[in-house]
Design an enzyme around this catalytic site. Sequence first.
Site, PDB file in Angstrom:
ATOM      1  N   ARG A 171      23.248  29.384  -3.254  1.00 50.81           N
ATOM      2  CA  ARG A 171      22.231  28.434  -2.796  1.00 50.81           C
ATOM      3  C   ARG A 171      22.647  26.976  -2.956  1.00 50.81           C
ATOM      4  O   ARG A 171      22.444  26.174  -2.053  1.00 50.81           O
ATOM      5  CB  ARG A 171      20.895  28.702  -3.507  1.00 50.81           C
ATOM      6  CG  ARG A 171      20.289  30.056  -3.156  1.00 50.81           C
ATOM      7  CD  ARG A 171      20.099  30.196  -1.644  1.00 50.81           C
ATOM      8  NE  ARG A 171      19.511  31.476  -1.279  1.00 50.81           N
ATOM      9  CZ  ARG A 171      20.098  32.381  -0.518  1.00 50.81           C
ATOM     10  NH1 ARG A 171      21.322  32.146  -0.057  1.00 50.81           N
ATOM     11  NH2 ARG A 171      19.494  33.509  -0.199  1.00 50.81           N
TER      12      ARG A 171
ATOM     13  N   ASP B 105      12.135  34.924  10.797  1.00 58.24           N
ATOM     14  CA  ASP B 105      11.480  33.847  10.053  1.00 58.24           C
ATOM     15  C   ASP B 105      11.980  32.469  10.463  1.00 58.24           C
ATOM     16  O   ASP B 105      11.196  31.570  10.775  1.00 58.24           O
ATOM     17  CB  ASP B 105      11.681  34.040   8.546  1.00 58.24           C
ATOM     18  CG  ASP B 105      10.899  35.228   8.013  1.00 58.24           C
ATOM     19  OD1 ASP B 105      10.124  35.815   8.788  1.00 58.24           O
ATOM     20  OD2 ASP B 105      11.061  35.565   6.829  1.00 58.24           O
TER      21      ASP B 105
ATOM     22  N   ASP C  49      14.729  31.173  -4.944  1.00 58.55           N
ATOM     23  CA  ASP C  49      15.555  30.380  -4.044  1.00 58.55           C
ATOM     24  C   ASP C  49      14.916  29.054  -3.649  1.00 58.55           C
ATOM     25  O   ASP C  49      15.608  28.064  -3.414  1.00 58.55           O
ATOM     26  CB  ASP C  49      15.897  31.191  -2.791  1.00 58.55           C
ATOM     27  CG  ASP C  49      16.977  32.219  -3.053  1.00 58.55           C
ATOM     28  OD1 ASP C  49      17.659  32.105  -4.087  1.00 58.55           O
ATOM     29  OD2 ASP C  49      17.143  33.140  -2.236  1.00 58.55           O
TER      30      ASP C  49
ATOM     31  N   SER D 225      14.938  43.876   1.619  1.00 57.67           N
ATOM     32  CA  SER D 225      15.267  42.457   1.716  1.00 57.67           C
ATOM     33  C   SER D 225      16.663  42.294   1.136  1.00 57.67           C
ATOM     34  O   SER D 225      16.906  42.638  -0.031  1.00 57.67           O
ATOM     35  CB  SER D 225      14.254  41.616   0.926  1.00 57.67           C
ATOM     36  OG  SER D 225      14.650  40.260   0.898  1.00 57.67           O
TER      37      SER D 225
END
Length: 524
Positions: free
Chosen positions: A219, A138, A248, A300
């Site tokens: 994050r 990605d 996120d 994931s």
Amino acid sequence: MASAGVPSGFVGKPPRALPLTSLAANLLRPVLSALLLSPRWCANPSAWFADLVALHAAAAACCPKSLCEAAALSSGATTVQVPRRHRNKARNGQAIRCAMATGKEQGAISTANSGDQTKGGLRGKLNKVVLAYSGGLDTSVIVPWLRENYGCEVVCFTADVGQGAIELEGLEKKAKASGACQLVVKDLKEEFVSEYIYPCLRAGAVYERKYLLGTSMARPVIAKAMVDVAKEVGADAVAHGCTGKGNDQVRFELTFYALNPELKVVAPWREWDITGREDAIEYAKKHNVPVPVSKKSIYSRDRNLWHLSHEGDILEDPANEPKEDMYMMSVAPENAPSEPEYLEIGIVAGVPVSINGRDLSPASLLAELNEIGGKHGIGRIDMVENRLVGMKSRGVYETPGGTIMAAAVRELEALTLDRETMQWKDIVALKYAELVYAGLWFHPLRQGFDALMEKLTATTTGSVTLKLYKGSVNVASRKSPYSLYREDISSFENGEIYNQADAEGFIRLYGLPTRVRAMLEKGL
């Protein structure tokens, strides 16, 4: 049904807005009124959520400039330019590794249809973008996409938050091959543990009874570092690879807005036509970007020093039990050692500082507890949680070291906190966890809660011995110089301080409301 003036594809009510001051509300109100009938919202109702996040964050920061920029983008206007920021030296004490692609190497990367970078790209013009970069498919595809669509240089940024050496291997080569002009890697492990994990641990923050906030805490430390790097390299924008369905995206962007509301934020997954892995591979081939050669996991995953999360595949059906080969940080409890292991955790002011008498840095201490806890099958959690964006999701988390730490701190607090303090601490901890989960790390309310927690746990100092055995963590002993436990008072034997006869008067007074109500009901 959609309300009057709301795009037809928009059903129900939008999520509750971020906390706004009266000034922020006044800034936001006329903008929202104008945007309800904007071409972008009418043509693409699904865009409303991303736009509201940007608009609310800009208003909450009381930044008219950011609000106008977000409004311009939401209404379909041309990208608003942000002045190029000056370069600055990196902060001292942080490991930084940079890799610069030479002009020859950059020229070897195809940027078909990207146009002259001085003139902009297909979607507008940015000068330089700092991209949260992992080296996977990605983010490798995002690099040429940014150059093609925004005519910009791309600086790839990778934060080492303890995800493991394997995930950091070969990043320089991958970044150059994708067309990035620079790679910046920062070691944030100690900062992550001491300034993000430990405050949550001290607060006792747990989201929806189970989740120890592993990704939620990571994050903001990554996003904060991206803002720093943007200043260092003179970037006018930041970008991330989060999807438009997850939490996120909010956590990254609220941190960007809180720390530098002038930065433009690019979220490709909310803009491009790529819908899955096959589309991404096709785009990579078209732009001569080497496709990362690795076995595609069916799950994931997100890993850092605190935890490892698993989502997707069979986990999407809550009725399915996770497969044992999915786990990576811990053994199955039934396969753990048959002999228990005892650990003494030293704690100062609510945070761990030592294992069995050995003082360790925060990151080193957590890493060691991960190894020990994983060996004993500690810290596996399977839960269905409520995402910030409104949907439910199912995830499985491995948090071996964090589970041990949380148990130790909680057991020591049983000695050092009185009843009222403990109860109010637990109440505040729920809201603290919600704020962190929702990406509001830099919100004044969380910072205020932090100051409260520091005060409440100032005397939570001592040691706790835990017994680890086949997935369980049980307390064996606790001691503290600030213990409120008095054996001479708690003993069943009579003492000088506590006279058992005093209990009669206490019960009469404490039970008076109950007695009066019963008298009323019986007509006495």
